[in-house]
Scaffold this active site. Structure first.
Site, mmCIF file in Angstrom:
data_model
loop_
_atom_site.group_PDB
_atom_site.id
_atom_site.type_symbol
_atom_site.label_atom_id
_atom_site.label_comp_id
_atom_site.label_asym_id
_atom_site.label_seq_id
_atom_site.Cartn_x
_atom_site.Cartn_y
_atom_site.Cartn_z
ATOM 1 C CG HIS A 61 -1.841 1.157 1.275
ATOM 2 N ND1 HIS A 61 -1.741 2.197 1.619
ATOM 3 C CD2 HIS A 61 -3.357 1.103 0.836
ATOM 4 C CE1 HIS A 61 -2.775 3.186 1.431
ATOM 5 N NE2 HIS A 61 -3.586 2.174 1.037
ATOM 6 C CD GLU A 109 -5.084 2.127 -3.614
ATOM 7 O OE1 GLU A 109 -6.191 2.374 -3.021
ATOM 8 O OE2 GLU A 109 -4.009 1.830 -2.945
ATOM 9 C CB ILE A 114 -4.684 7.480 -1.781
ATOM 10 C CG1 ILE A 114 -4.115 6.501 -2.966
ATOM 11 C CG2 ILE A 114 -4.886 6.828 -0.457
ATOM 12 C CD1 ILE A 114 -2.945 5.477 -2.417
ATOM 13 N N GLY A 145 -9.894 7.558 -4.144
ATOM 14 C CA GLY A 145 -10.780 8.489 -4.556
ATOM 15 C C GLY A 145 -12.090 7.855 -4.907
ATOM 16 C CB SER A 167 -10.641 7.766 2.744
ATOM 17 O OG SER A 167 -10.595 8.046 1.468
#
Length: 192
Positions: A61, A109, A114, A145, A167
């Protein structure tokens, strides 16, 4: 997850795996370290997440980047234990390097998107399509996003099989409602 018919896989901190063990969900660890049994204080042994009930792990990540050669060894080791592995990549080049190791999934990603308000499928649709083509036959998830049904539908139309989202759900006013909204973008028996 049961009400949506969509495969939703929580990817949690190692300390939280036990909380979901009896939930009926397939749970994955957020990370494992490239270690063997022995003196490794503060690191996470792949066998330990498996013993705790995890069925897979996330690697590389943007908040925990690994050298490509370390990823290769970890993918091989984790898969030999029977765990599934999802590896994040921030570019097509990195994705192609990682795809050679045969992870179960790759997540595209771009780090600059992000946690933002614009999804990768909206900001860089051509790169999503190119990423999917460059790493075939590895299955691709799209992250960064993701907030709306349209973000999910566009990612799927570009060739992704699922999304990697954090998120967009945990910071929503109503996380359960947001999860159900995003899940409604998939057909039955797809991945989120």
């Amino acid at each position: 997850a049961e009400s949506t018919g969509v495969a939703i896989i929580p990817v949690v901190q190692v300390a939280d795996i036990w909380r979901l063990k009896g939930s009926g969900l397939e749970v994955w660890a957020q990370h494992v370290d490239d270690i063997e049994y022995g003196p490794n204080t503060g690191q996470t042994l792949p066998e330990a997440v498996m013993a705790a009930g995890a069925k897979g792990t996330l690697l590389n990540h943007s908040e925990n980047k690994l050298p490509v050669e370390v990823i290769g060894g970890l993918v091989k080791r984790v898969k030999s234990l029977g765990l599934k592995v999802l590896v994040c990549a921030e570019s097509i080049d990195e994705g192609q390097q990682i795809a050679k190791f045969g992870p179960d999934f790759l997540a595209y990603e771009p780090p600059e998107l992000i946690g933002g308000d614009v999804s990768v499928s909206a900001a860089k649709p051509e790169l999503v399509r190119d990423f999917v083509a460059a790493v075939k036959p590895i299955l691709v998830l799209v992250g960064a996003g993701i907030h709306t049904r349209e973000d999910v539908k566009k990612a799927l139309a570009l060739g992704a099989v699922g999304i990697l989202v954090s998120s967009g759900i945990v910071l929503a006013n109503d996380p359960q409602e947001k999860l159900l909204e995003l899940a409604s973008s998939f057909k039955q028996d797809e991945t989120i």
